[in-house]
Design an enzyme around this catalytic site. Structure first.
Site, PDB file in Angstrom:
ATOM      1  N   ARG A 190      -0.095 -21.608 -15.503  1.00 36.10           N
ATOM      2  CA  ARG A 190      -0.579 -22.795 -14.781  1.00 36.10           C
ATOM      3  C   ARG A 190      -1.978 -23.199 -15.240  1.00 36.10           C
ATOM      4  O   ARG A 190      -2.229 -24.373 -15.509  1.00 36.10           O
ATOM      5  CB  ARG A 190      -0.597 -22.562 -13.271  1.00 36.10           C
ATOM      6  CG  ARG A 190       0.780 -22.528 -12.640  1.00 36.10           C
ATOM      7  CD  ARG A 190       0.685 -22.293 -11.153  1.00 36.10           C
ATOM      8  NE  ARG A 190      -0.064 -21.059 -10.913  1.00 36.10           N
ATOM      9  CZ  ARG A 190      -0.658 -20.749  -9.774  1.00 36.10           C
ATOM     10  NH1 ARG A 190      -0.615 -21.565  -8.748  1.00 36.10           N
ATOM     11  NH2 ARG A 190      -1.301 -19.606  -9.634  1.00 36.10           N
TER      12      ARG A 190
ATOM     13  N   ASN B 157       3.635 -22.924  -9.496  1.00 34.20           N
ATOM     14  CA  ASN B 157       4.669 -21.898  -9.566  1.00 34.20           C
ATOM     15  C   ASN B 157       5.776 -22.239  -8.582  1.00 34.20           C
ATOM     16  O   ASN B 157       5.514 -22.814  -7.525  1.00 34.20           O
ATOM     17  CB  ASN B 157       4.104 -20.523  -9.196  1.00 34.20           C
ATOM     18  CG  ASN B 157       3.254 -19.920 -10.291  1.00 34.20           C
ATOM     19  OD1 ASN B 157       3.321 -20.321 -11.439  1.00 34.20           O
ATOM     20  ND2 ASN B 157       2.437 -18.951  -9.933  1.00 34.20           N
TER      21      ASN B 157
END
Length: 87
Positions: free
Chosen positions: A14, A32
């Site tokens: 990320r 996520n």
């Protein structure tokens, strides 16, 4: 809009995606998913989106991208900046 499948959590996917998007001047977000995948949305110039998508296919060191589901949508223009979202 992307769903990135593979070993992509716990490897800074990320944060690295956010850095990449910012480097290419893109707007959007990354997060996520509970199933172990990562979801991302990019808005910006088409060429820059393609560059970010190519980066997503490799990901950061330690990740292993198996597949990316892509969904191309109409530009909305209502997102400012790029953020890392949480569940």
């Amino acid at each position: 809009h992307l769903i990135i499948h593979g070993y992509v959590q716990g490897v800074f996917y990320r944060a690295s995606t956010a850095d990449t998007a910012i480097r290419f001047g893109l707007q959007g977000w990354v997060k996520n998913l509970p199933d172990g995948n990562v979801e991302a949305l990019f808005e910006g110039e088409l060429d820059d989106i393609h560059k970010a998508l190519e980066w997503c296919r490799e990901g950061p060191p330690g990740s292993r991208v198996l597949e990316i589901d892509e969904k191309w949508m109409e530009y909305q223009g209502n997102i400012r900046g790029f953020e890392i979202r949480h569940f």
